[in-house]
Design an enzyme around this catalytic site. Structure first.
Site, PDB file in Angstrom:
ATOM      1  N   ASP A 211      -5.054  -7.682  11.264  1.00  0.00           N
ATOM      2  CA  ASP A 211      -3.850  -8.536  11.659  1.00  0.00           C
ATOM      3  C   ASP A 211      -3.320  -9.275  10.240  1.00  0.00           C
ATOM      4  O   ASP A 211      -4.001  -9.657   9.517  1.00  0.00           O
ATOM      5  CB  ASP A 211      -4.507  -9.881  12.441  1.00  0.00           C
ATOM      6  CG  ASP A 211      -3.560 -10.668  12.825  1.00  0.00           C
ATOM      7  OD1 ASP A 211      -2.717 -10.711  13.973  1.00  0.00           O
ATOM      8  OD2 ASP A 211      -3.215 -11.779  12.041  1.00  0.00           O
TER       9      ASP A 211
ATOM     10  N   HIS B  58       5.837 -15.579  15.630  1.00  0.00           N
ATOM     11  CA  HIS B  58       4.914 -16.283  15.002  1.00  0.00           C
ATOM     12  C   HIS B  58       4.912 -17.844  15.316  1.00  0.00           C
ATOM     13  O   HIS B  58       3.686 -18.364  15.592  1.00  0.00           O
ATOM     14  CB  HIS B  58       5.184 -16.263  13.629  1.00  0.00           C
ATOM     15  CG  HIS B  58       3.930 -16.596  12.790  1.00  0.00           C
ATOM     16  ND1 HIS B  58       3.627 -15.872  11.530  1.00  0.00           N
ATOM     17  CD2 HIS B  58       2.766 -16.986  13.168  1.00  0.00           C
ATOM     18  CE1 HIS B  58       2.519 -16.304  11.109  1.00  0.00           C
ATOM     19  NE2 HIS B  58       1.840 -16.920  11.881  1.00  0.00           N
TER      20      HIS B  58
ATOM     21  N   LYS C 114       3.766 -10.214  12.413  1.00  0.00           N
ATOM     22  CA  LYS C 114       4.274 -11.214  13.271  1.00  0.00           C
ATOM     23  C   LYS C 114       5.632 -11.568  12.428  1.00  0.00           C
ATOM     24  O   LYS C 114       5.870 -11.460  11.124  1.00  0.00           O
ATOM     25  CB  LYS C 114       3.607 -12.342  13.013  1.00  0.00           C
ATOM     26  CG  LYS C 114       2.274 -12.411  13.648  1.00  0.00           C
ATOM     27  CD  LYS C 114       1.472 -13.423  13.407  1.00  0.00           C
ATOM     28  CE  LYS C 114      -0.046 -13.236  13.531  1.00  0.00           C
ATOM     29  NZ  LYS C 114      -0.785 -12.776  12.269  1.00  0.00           N
TER      30      LYS C 114
ATOM     31  N   TYR D 278       2.689 -13.880   5.516  1.00  0.00           N
ATOM     32  CA  TYR D 278       1.399 -14.162   4.711  1.00  0.00           C
ATOM     33  C   TYR D 278       1.577 -13.560   3.499  1.00  0.00           C
ATOM     34  O   TYR D 278       0.858 -13.654   2.532  1.00  0.00           O
ATOM     35  CB  TYR D 278       0.379 -13.351   5.331  1.00  0.00           C
ATOM     36  CG  TYR D 278      -0.205 -13.730   6.696  1.00  0.00           C
ATOM     37  CD1 TYR D 278       0.237 -15.124   7.159  1.00  0.00           C
ATOM     38  CD2 TYR D 278      -1.065 -13.010   7.594  1.00  0.00           C
ATOM     39  CE1 TYR D 278      -0.267 -15.405   8.386  1.00  0.00           C
ATOM     40  CE2 TYR D 278      -1.740 -13.547   8.651  1.00  0.00           C
ATOM     41  CZ  TYR D 278      -1.012 -14.731   9.117  1.00  0.00           C
ATOM     42  OH  TYR D 278      -1.576 -15.164  10.530  1.00  0.00           O
TER      43      TYR D 278
END
Length: 280
Positions: A46, A113, A80, A51
């Site tokens: 994931d 998200h 996401k 990120y």
């Protein structure tokens, strides 16, 4: 060790346990963690656009596949869409950019998200997610951090339901009402930061149950998720912990142990509240 699969309402499956990469830098440590996870037996990874580590996650996937002998279709990869790319006209470009960074032709699950504050914008964004799904470019679409009210708004406009809602969930925040709603809708619950950055591992009840079972506190919390039918993605970059977190399929928690863990609930979050969170 047999990895448990959870069936989604559309007939697809997702491994019950995966590797999370939230707050893992876009560097060789990230690449090595993902590679080691795949070699160790993880088939579920994931990540997310925000990120800023999709590139190294992708390299880790590539190297992990090479060393494990697995094929791309053996893995379940999630990323996401971030809030800056919401809106029907932005989603496809954002998705393609994520694929390029990951070095993949598709992802297995693409999530919105956060719900944000603009329901019309979310509705338009979801329509674009549906377009990608209908065109066969994504295997599954879902959401993250949505409360019941966000889901109800979305479902008024949606022609395809989310398969998953990825939420903060652990014994200090069991999200009982939200999870009951998801179950009724046949939407799978998935937990991020299930170990609360290590905080919950110091809980005396968790440690007691770990001693009873001859397991670690982290394994107890991961197993709590699995036994509660929550897909779980603990994060680690430490090879021994990555292996430890996967070693949870040779035991189950008893009903009384589950009850003791559920009784720890105090609605305590480590992340933002989705009702008020925005990207500003």
């Amino acid at each position: 060790m047999t990895q448990k699969l959870v069936e989604l309402y559309n007939g697809n499956t997702i491994p019950a346990l995966g590797l999370g990469t939230f707050r893992v830098e876009n560097n060789d440590e990230c690449r090595e963690a993902v590679k080691h996870a795949i070699i160790s037996g993880y088939t579920h990874i994931d990540t997310a656009q925000i990120y800023n580590n999709e590139e190294k996650v992708g390299q880790g996937i590539k190297e992990g596949l090479e060393e494990s002998g697995l094929k791309r279709e053996d893995l379940f990869i999630t990323t996401k869409l971030w809030m800056s790319d919401y809106g029907r006209e932005n989603v496809q470009l954002a998705y393609e950019a994520s694929l390029k960074r990951l070095g993949l032709d598709y992802v297995d699950l693409y999530l919105i998200h956060w719900p944000g504050q603009d329901t019309a914008l979310i509705s338009e964004t979801w329509k674009a997610m549906e377009d990608l799904y209908n065109e066969g470019k994504i295997k599954n679409i879902g959401v993250s951090n949505f409360h019941v009210n966000h889901l109800e708004e979305l479902l008024k406009q949606a022609s395809i339901k989310p398969v998953i809602n990825q939420i903060e969930c652990h014994p200090y925040l069991i999200q009982k009402d939200l999870r009951s709603y998801l179950e009724a809708q046949k939407i799978v619950a998935q937990s991020w930061s299930p170990l609360m950055n290590g905080q919950i591992l110091e809980d005396e009840v968790v440690k007691e149950i770990a001693n009873e079972l001859g397991k670690t506190p982290a394994q107890v919390i991961i197993r709590w998720n699995i036994d509660e039918n929550i897909v779980v993605i603990p994060k680690s970059v430490t090879p021994s912990r990555i292996e430890e977190n996967l070693n949870v399929f040779d035991f189950e928690l008893s009903d009384s142990q589950l009850s003791r863990l559920n009784a720890l609930n105090k609605d305590e979050r480590i992340g933002p509240d989705p009702e008020t969170f925005s990207a500003e």
